[in-house]
Design a protein around this motif. Structure first.
Motif, PDB file in Angstrom:
ATOM      1  N   GLN A  80       2.721  -7.227  -1.618  1.00 33.31           N
ATOM      2  CA  GLN A  80       4.015  -6.980  -0.999  1.00 33.31           C
ATOM      3  C   GLN A  80       5.080  -7.713  -1.790  1.00 33.31           C
ATOM      4  OE1 GLN A  80       4.131  -7.662   3.207  1.00 33.31           O
ATOM      5  NE2 GLN A  80       6.335  -7.419   3.330  1.00 33.31           N
ATOM      6  N   SER A 127      11.934  -7.989   3.523  1.00 37.44           N
ATOM      7  CA  SER A 127      12.185  -7.256   4.761  1.00 37.44           C
ATOM      8  C   SER A 127      13.014  -6.012   4.442  1.00 37.44           C
ATOM      9  CB  SER A 127      12.919  -8.128   5.777  1.00 37.44           C
ATOM     10  OG  SER A 127      14.217  -8.427   5.307  1.00 37.44           O
ATOM     11  N   ILE A 128      13.037  -5.107   5.407  1.00 35.82           N
ATOM     12  CA  ILE A 128      13.862  -3.902   5.314  1.00 35.82           C
ATOM     13  C   ILE A 128      14.973  -4.074   6.333  1.00 35.82           C
ATOM     14  CG2 ILE A 128      13.905  -1.397   5.570  1.00 35.82           C
ATOM     15  CD1 ILE A 128      10.886  -1.426   4.892  1.00 35.82           C
ATOM     16  N   GLU A 129      16.213  -4.042   5.871  1.00 38.57           N
ATOM     17  CA  GLU A 129      17.349  -4.304   6.760  1.00 38.57           C
ATOM     18  C   GLU A 129      17.518  -3.243   7.838  1.00 38.57           C
ATOM     19  OE1 GLU A 129      20.987  -5.199   4.720  1.00 38.57           O
ATOM     20  OE2 GLU A 129      19.962  -6.522   3.312  1.00 38.57           O
ATOM     21  N   SER A 131      16.262  -1.165  10.615  1.00 30.99           N
ATOM     22  CA  SER A 131      15.087  -1.221  11.492  1.00 30.99           C
ATOM     23  C   SER A 131      14.442   0.144  11.704  1.00 30.99           C
ATOM     24  CB  SER A 131      15.450  -1.851  12.837  1.00 30.99           C
ATOM     25  OG  SER A 131      16.404  -1.057  13.515  1.00 30.99           O
ATOM     26  N   LYS A 178      14.315   2.579   9.463  1.00 35.67           N
ATOM     27  CA  LYS A 178      13.567   2.859   8.235  1.00 35.67           C
ATOM     28  C   LYS A 178      12.283   2.023   8.214  1.00 35.67           C
ATOM     29  CE  LYS A 178      15.598   4.102   4.594  1.00 35.67           C
ATOM     30  NZ  LYS A 178      16.404   4.297   3.407  1.00 35.67           N
ATOM     31  N   GLU A 179      12.391   0.788   8.642  1.00 36.77           N
ATOM     32  CA  GLU A 179      11.210  -0.080   8.710  1.00 36.77           C
ATOM     33  C   GLU A 179      10.162   0.525   9.653  1.00 36.77           C
ATOM     34  OE1 GLU A 179      10.493  -4.798   9.002  1.00 36.77           O
ATOM     35  OE2 GLU A 179      11.754  -3.954  10.591  1.00 36.77           O
ATOM     36  N   THR A 180      10.610   1.062  10.766  1.00 32.51           N
ATOM     37  CA  THR A 180       9.702   1.701  11.715  1.00 32.51           C
ATOM     38  C   THR A 180       9.040   2.922  11.098  1.00 32.51           C
ATOM     39  OG1 THR A 180      11.020   0.909  13.586  1.00 32.51           O
ATOM     40  CG2 THR A 180       9.549   2.774  14.001  1.00 32.51           C
ATOM     41  N   ILE A 231       8.457   3.484   7.908  1.00 26.85           N
ATOM     42  CA  ILE A 231       7.492   3.012   6.914  1.00 26.85           C
ATOM     43  C   ILE A 231       6.237   2.499   7.629  1.00 26.85           C
ATOM     44  CG2 ILE A 231       7.051   1.282   5.119  1.00 26.85           C
ATOM     45  CD1 ILE A 231       8.885   3.592   4.222  1.00 26.85           C
ATOM     46  N   ALA A 232       6.418   1.817   8.738  1.00 30.05           N
ATOM     47  CA  ALA A 232       5.272   1.320   9.506  1.00 30.05           C
ATOM     48  C   ALA A 232       4.411   2.477  10.016  1.00 30.05           C
ATOM     49  CB  ALA A 232       5.747   0.450  10.667  1.00 30.05           C
ATOM     50  N   GLN A 242       9.841  -3.069  -3.753  1.00 31.84           N
ATOM     51  CA  GLN A 242      11.208  -2.561  -3.838  1.00 31.84           C
ATOM     52  C   GLN A 242      11.699  -2.727  -5.260  1.00 31.84           C
ATOM     53  OE1 GLN A 242      14.102  -4.324  -1.232  1.00 31.84           O
ATOM     54  NE2 GLN A 242      15.782  -3.176  -2.147  1.00 31.84           N
ATOM     55  N   LEU A 272      12.149   1.940  -2.169  1.00 31.69           N
ATOM     56  CA  LEU A 272      10.964   1.318  -1.623  1.00 31.69           C
ATOM     57  C   LEU A 272       9.771   2.167  -2.050  1.00 31.69           C
ATOM     58  CD1 LEU A 272       9.820  -0.842   0.463  1.00 31.69           C
ATOM     59  CD2 LEU A 272       9.693   1.116   1.991  1.00 31.69           C
TER      60      LEU A 272
END
Length: 132
Positions: free
Chosen positions: A19, A23-25, A27, A29-31, A33-34, A59, A64
């Motif tokens: 990794q 972090s991904i600013e 939220s 987009k982070e979800t 990717i998860a 990144q 990403l």
């Protein structure tokens, strides 16, 4: 990443994680990717008979990159419906990204996802539908 690592270990698959992003600013987009990572790991566990799964999240140049690679077998998985790969493609498309699936020569599948950290014409707070 931690949840993916735990699930792989519980299934008897050795995880190898890399990794290079703190972090991904955004939220949403982070979800997304998860969800993509969860579906990829679910496919490895359920369909590949793999012993090792490599996961990379990096990144570079405002993109990403997520890669999931296993050493199992995916003889017909790329052409079957209902295996989650279509869901991965749709989620990546919502983020204006690219998803590629490659059979490895020695067996297994290599998933490569590339999504922009910022959507063209948007900003870092773009949001995406995450249902599914």
């Amino acid at each position: 990443m931690e949840a993916a690592q735990l699930r792989l270990k519980e299934a008897g698959i050795a995880p190898e994680l890399e990794q290079q992003i703190s972090s991904i600013e955004d939220s949403s987009k982070e979800t997304m990717i998860a969800y993509i990572l969860k579906e990829a790991v679910t496919n490895v566990i359920g369909h590949s008979n793999a012993t090792v799964c490599k996961i990379r999240v990096i990144q570079t140049n405002n993109y990403l990159h997520l890669q999931v690679e296993d050493n199992g077998g995916y003889d017909n998985m790329l052409s079957q419906d209902g295996n989650g790969l279509d869901g991965i493609r749709k989620r990546v498309s919502l983020m204006k990204g690219e998803a590629h699936f490659h059979k490895r020569i020695n067996g297994g599948l290599h998933l490569i996802v590339k999504v922009p950290m910022q959507t063209e014409g948007g900003n870092s707070n773009d949001s995406f539908a995450v249902g599914g």
